[in-house]
Design an enzyme around this catalytic site. Sequence first.
Site, PDB file in Angstrom:
ATOM      1  N   TYR A   1       0.732  -1.184  -0.024  1.00 23.45           N
ATOM      2  CA  TYR A   1      -0.123  -0.079   0.091  1.00 23.45           C
ATOM      3  C   TYR A   1       0.983   1.330   0.048  1.00 23.45           C
ATOM      4  O   TYR A   1       0.363   2.531  -0.574  1.00 23.45           O
ATOM      5  CB  TYR A   1      -1.010  -0.024   1.195  1.00 23.45           C
ATOM      6  CG  TYR A   1      -2.217  -0.685   1.253  1.00 23.45           C
ATOM      7  CD1 TYR A   1      -2.542  -1.847   0.469  1.00 23.45           C
ATOM      8  CD2 TYR A   1      -3.272   0.080   1.468  1.00 23.45           C
ATOM      9  CE1 TYR A   1      -3.468  -2.444   0.208  1.00 23.45           C
ATOM     10  CE2 TYR A   1      -4.756  -0.613   1.147  1.00 23.45           C
ATOM     11  CZ  TYR A   1      -4.805  -1.828   0.895  1.00 23.45           C
ATOM     12  OH  TYR A   1      -5.949  -2.457   0.499  1.00 23.45           O
TER      13      TYR A   1
ATOM     14  N   LYS B   1       3.018 -15.424   1.967  1.00 24.25           N
ATOM     15  CA  LYS B   1       3.145 -16.158   0.953  1.00 24.25           C
ATOM     16  C   LYS B   1       4.669 -16.239   0.707  1.00 24.25           C
ATOM     17  O   LYS B   1       5.123 -16.129  -0.319  1.00 24.25           O
ATOM     18  CB  LYS B   1       2.646 -15.171  -0.270  1.00 24.25           C
ATOM     19  CG  LYS B   1       2.550 -15.924  -1.758  1.00 24.25           C
ATOM     20  CD  LYS B   1       1.491 -16.967  -1.794  1.00 24.25           C
ATOM     21  CE  LYS B   1       1.430 -17.820  -3.179  1.00 24.25           C
ATOM     22  NZ  LYS B   1       0.589 -18.843  -3.179  1.00 24.25           N
TER      23      LYS B   1
ATOM     24  N   ASP C   1      -3.243 -18.267   0.013  1.00 25.32           N
ATOM     25  CA  ASP C   1      -4.217 -18.887  -0.679  1.00 25.32           C
ATOM     26  C   ASP C   1      -4.917 -20.203   0.305  1.00 25.32           C
ATOM     27  O   ASP C   1      -6.167 -20.039   0.169  1.00 25.32           O
ATOM     28  CB  ASP C   1      -3.608 -19.410  -2.021  1.00 25.32           C
ATOM     29  CG  ASP C   1      -2.467 -20.060  -1.824  1.00 25.32           C
ATOM     30  OD1 ASP C   1      -1.803 -20.319  -0.655  1.00 25.32           O
ATOM     31  OD2 ASP C   1      -1.942 -20.851  -2.760  1.00 25.32           O
TER      32      ASP C   1
ATOM     33  N   ASP D   1      -6.501  -6.891   4.045  1.00 27.41           N
ATOM     34  CA  ASP D   1      -7.580  -6.358   3.309  1.00 27.41           C
ATOM     35  C   ASP D   1      -8.393  -7.300   2.720  1.00 27.41           C
ATOM     36  O   ASP D   1      -9.696  -7.342   2.966  1.00 27.41           O
ATOM     37  CB  ASP D   1      -6.962  -5.273   2.482  1.00 27.41           C
ATOM     38  CG  ASP D   1      -8.065  -4.603   1.765  1.00 27.41           C
ATOM     39  OD1 ASP D   1      -8.986  -4.121   2.222  1.00 27.41           O
ATOM     40  OD2 ASP D   1      -8.160  -4.527   0.473  1.00 27.41           O
TER      41      ASP D   1
ATOM     42  N   ASP E   1     -12.363  -9.075   4.657  1.00 29.09           N
ATOM     43  CA  ASP E   1     -13.862  -8.917   3.856  1.00 29.09           C
ATOM     44  C   ASP E   1     -14.364 -10.428   3.725  1.00 29.09           C
ATOM     45  O   ASP E   1     -15.475 -10.648   3.974  1.00 29.09           O
ATOM     46  CB  ASP E   1     -13.539  -8.617   2.472  1.00 29.09           C
ATOM     47  CG  ASP E   1     -13.622  -6.970   2.231  1.00 29.09           C
ATOM     48  OD1 ASP E   1     -13.222  -6.290   3.095  1.00 29.09           O
ATOM     49  OD2 ASP E   1     -14.256  -6.424   1.135  1.00 29.09           O
TER      50      ASP E   1
HETATM   51  C1  IPM Z   1     -10.466  -1.152   4.000  1.00 30.56           C
HETATM   52  C2  IPM Z   1     -10.813  -0.404   2.649  1.00 30.56           C
HETATM   53  C3  IPM Z   1      -9.581   0.275   2.370  1.00 30.56           C
HETATM   54  C4  IPM Z   1      -8.132  -0.395   2.469  1.00 30.56           C
HETATM   55  C5  IPM Z   1      -9.724   1.226   1.262  1.00 30.56           C
HETATM   56  C6  IPM Z   1     -11.117   1.876   1.242  1.00 30.56           C
HETATM   57  C7  IPM Z   1      -8.648   2.132   1.092  1.00 30.56           C
HETATM   58  O1  IPM Z   1     -11.020  -1.725   1.973  1.00 30.56           O
HETATM   59  O2  IPM Z   1     -10.147  -0.348   5.129  1.00 30.56           O
HETATM   60  O3  IPM Z   1     -10.393  -2.455   4.124  1.00 30.56           O
HETATM   61  O4  IPM Z   1      -8.095  -0.945   1.387  1.00 30.56           O
HETATM   62  O5  IPM Z   1      -7.508  -0.713   3.290  1.00 30.56           O
HETATM   63 MG    MG Z   2     -10.962  -3.380   2.619  1.00 33.67          MG
END
Ligand code: IPM
Ligand code: MG
Length: 359
Positions: free
Chosen positions: A141, A192, A224, A248, A252
């Site tokens: 990042y 990884k 993975d 990240d 999710d």
């Molecule tokens: C998160 C979001 C952010 C990230 C974005 C909005 C920059 O997806 O906080 O997970 O990638 O960290």
């Molecule tokens: Mg995110």
Amino acid sequence: MSRRILVLAGDGIGPEIVAEAVRVLERLREAHGLDVALEEGLVGGAAVDATGSPLPEATLEAARRADAVLLGAVGGPKWDGLPRERRPERGLLGLRKGLGLFANLRPAILYPELADASTLRPEVVSGLDLVIVRELTGGIYFGEPRGIRTRPDGVREGYNTEVYAEDEIERIARVAFETARRRARRLCSVDKANVLESSELWREVVTRVGAEYPDVELSHMYVDNAAMQLVRAPKQFDVVVTTNMFGDILSDCAAMLTGSIGMLPSASLNAEGRGMYEPIHGSAPDIAGKGVANPLATILSVAMMLRHSLDEPELAARVERAVGRVLAQGLRTPDIAVPGEPTVGTREMGEAVVAALDG
Ligand code: IPM
Ligand code: MG
């Protein structure tokens, strides 16, 4: 002296969900002895519109002065065409970097009432209680060099750099081991290392730090496989520690195990324990302004703030109990409803939590 909280609503559903979290804070202040002063600021697209910058200097300064920051969400199609430097996401990344918030805690807990809302079978997810510790100020990042360049043959190429220094790995590893110590004492480090040198070093350093935590059982997993294991048998995990980008993605994935990404809070902490608190979901432009967004992830982020930055564990537990109570009462925003179930809007959900605080 009252503690200062900087509230950054941001974009999309941000203002709607943050408004409910603020009502929770206000109720705690009125009726439960919380001594805080709230201040508002601009970030993301809202800040671009007002000032031209996604992170105005005044916001960063206010964030530095605050004891904690509560953030909604940033971004939206309106600003997607802007140069990268002025995109709303830069505001969020700038806050993380500017405040040194290297440790991102993303707990995923399944409320028993929501077992049916998950896309996974209830027996796979019921009792789920894990936390992802995501490194937040390093890796690809922020790594240099980065950019888009044109090769001598005229073809353009985009490039980024995944880079982790030993001290960066060490400090996030320590946060993860300490987190595991307060829980079931199992830590899985995700990398990884079969392909990436940065992961090879990551694994070596995490293993070395692990020697100081003989009471925590350390394991390693390739990313993975970790993605697969998260949906196959998520209850094998207690604490997961991983890089910025892997975290990240995996967070999710972990969110969906709990029924909805609308349920997951997060804390981003610096070396002094000061932090920024935000739901892990985004600005959801598709439902913005409709009053249907789930405010619970933001309200649960307030609970994390109370625990990690304001030293109010009892009030944190009170907020979490209130959320449990409204779910038990059957209140559901659309994202956590099973098909056919009646739903409530953002405001109604927020009001119900505020009412449940006093119980
Ligand atoms: C998160 C979001 C952010 C990230 C974005 C909005 C920059 O997806 O906080 O997970 O990638 O960290
Ligand atoms: Mg995110």
